[in-house]
Scaffold this motif. Structure first.
Motif, PDB file in Angstrom:
ATOM      1  N   PRO A 144      -9.071   4.945  12.018  1.00 52.13           N
ATOM      2  CA  PRO A 144      -8.390   6.132  11.499  1.00 52.13           C
ATOM      3  C   PRO A 144      -8.751   6.422  10.043  1.00 52.13           C
ATOM      4  O   PRO A 144      -9.100   5.526   9.281  1.00 52.13           O
TER       5      PRO A 144
ATOM      6  N   HIS B  68      -6.674   9.638  13.785  1.00 51.40           N
ATOM      7  CA  HIS B  68      -7.845   9.277  14.593  1.00 51.40           C
ATOM      8  C   HIS B  68      -8.685  10.487  14.971  1.00 51.40           C
ATOM      9  O   HIS B  68      -9.846  10.330  15.364  1.00 51.40           O
TER      10      HIS B  68
ATOM     11  N   TYR C  13      -2.098   5.586  21.807  1.00 51.72           N
ATOM     12  CA  TYR C  13      -2.130   6.662  20.815  1.00 51.72           C
ATOM     13  C   TYR C  13      -1.126   7.737  21.218  1.00 51.72           C
ATOM     14  O   TYR C  13      -0.526   7.696  22.295  1.00 51.72           O
TER      15      TYR C  13
END
Length: 405
Positions: free
Chosen positions: A280, A285, A336
């Motif tokens: 990231p 990200h 995520y």
């Protein structure tokens, strides 16, 4: 009164099965025609329509099994002889109608059952044995073909019933013979039985011609079994040009409860622009933008209704867009989250989509899901409770992508 047939009379079992089959078939026909005429412009109206269709389907399935029992019993028994064997054309016509009725009693409910099993959704069969059929996959093409056959076979069934009733009335009112009394009271009448095979082949030929015509009109391809409720399809019709990952294939599906049963839908046509990095930058990200062609919507037996102004309103809003930043999952969770907003029907609503990602070199497989409330987008305003259409809609996404360049 004997239970079995003789060459001059119908036994008690044959007569009971005859009248029970007649009662079930006439009830199913009446309920089906009534349900078709009902509107579905409100929650209460849809609930009533679904209930009537459920009764229609349930009685139709019962008629199928009773008719099968009746046919098996008839094949094991002698059939009383025609009372007027010298009237060859009349006897031939009566026997042909009789066999057409036998075929109809199986073909009509079976074609309706196949349609019901091939799509998710509207009006469940009221029994505890599930809604699917072995060897019948979820397939819009198969459902369309079964619908056409159900309509055609239904017309042949109604025609056969009318001719059968007309023949019975002729025997009772004009000939004044014992034909009808043999089925109502079991009264013996007639002589030695002789039943030619020609009518069987004539009835089969009639159904074969009807089936060939119906299938040629629908041009339904042979379906392939689908292991999932929503079949995997190539994701972007036109590859998206942005991002550093290219979607190879995937599915964008959703499910909603209708009349208490889960109904699965999908959007086969969509594009995704994905920018993603394993490491990231400032906690980010990457980003994703998904453009969905809402006109490609499928939702089982209620696809057309879902596309109308009350729900997705695809005539006015042909696209939906999801834009989000890709962030790490919350502390303690894996994967995520795509944090952003979904614009649908001209309404923008915040949306968080948690997902997992399996990275294998330059290939990635993603799976995620989120739950929306249809009311946030103004969908189904007249369906104000969940008895007909649920508020929650579960969206599921799966895709495989490859790294560009």
């Amino acid at each position: 009164m004997p239970a079995t047939n003789t060459s001059t009379a119908y036994g008690g079992i044959a007569r009971s099965l005859h009248w029970l089959t007649a009662l079930l078939i006439l009830s199913a026909i009446g309920l089906g025609l009534y349900a078709e005429s009902l509107p579905y412009d409100s929650s209460a109206a849809l609930a009533q329509k679904a209930q009537i269709f459920s009764l229609h389907k349930t009685i139709g399935i019962a008629a199928f099994f009773v008719a099968a029992a009746r046919i098996l019993w008839a094949l094991s028994q002698p059939r009383p002889a025609p009372l007027h064997p010298d009237r060859r054309l009349e006897t031939l016509a009566a026997e042909t109608v009789h066999w057409a009725l036998y075929i109809s009693m199986l073909a009509v409910p079976l074609s309706g059952w196949v349609h019901h099993a091939a799509v998710d959704g509207f009006a469940p069969i009221l029994w505890p044995f599930g809604q699917n059929l072995p060897l019948v996959p979820k397939s819009e093409a198969l459902a369309a073909g079964a619908t056409t056959l159900h309509w055609l076979f239904g017309k042949l069934l109604i025609g056969s019933i009318l001719l059968h009733v007309a023949g019975a009335l002729k025997h009772a009112l004009i000939d004044r013979d014992g034909t009808l009394a043999r089925m109502t009271k079991g009264t013996p009448s007639g002589g030695r039985a002789h039943h030619p095979r020609g009518p069987i082949f004539a009835a089969l030929a009639l159904y074969a011609a009807g089936t060939a015509t119906a299938l040629s009109l629908t041009a339904a391809p042979t379906p392939s079994p689908a292991p999932q409720a929503v079949a995997e399809t190539p994701a972007p019709t036109t590859p998206a040009t942005g991002g550093n990952w290219q979607v190879v294939n995937g599915t964008l599906g959703f499910s909603v409860k209708q009349m208490g049963a889960d109904v699965a839908g999908s959007f086969p046509d969509w594009q995704a622009e994905i920018t993603f990095a394993e490491s990231p930058t400032d906690g980010l990200h990457g980003r994703v933008r998904v453009t969905i062609d809402t006109t490609s919507l499928t939702l089982g037996a209620v696809t057309d209704q879902a596309k109308e102004a009350e729900f997705f309103d695809v005539a006015q809003h042909k696209q939906a867009v999801f834009e989000a930043e890709i962030l790490p999952a919350a502390a303690g969770a894996t994967g995520y989250v795509a944090q952003g907003s979904l614009t649908l029907r001209g309404v923008t609503v915040p949306l968080s989509l948690p997902f997992t990602l399996d990275l294998q070199g330059d290939s990635a497989t993603m799976q995620g899901s989120a739950t929306l409330d249809r009311r946030d987008f103004g969908m189904g305003a007249s369906y104000s409770d969940e008895s007909s259409v649920g508020f929650g809609v579960t969206v599921t996404v799966t895709l495989t992508a490859t790294r560009k360049g």
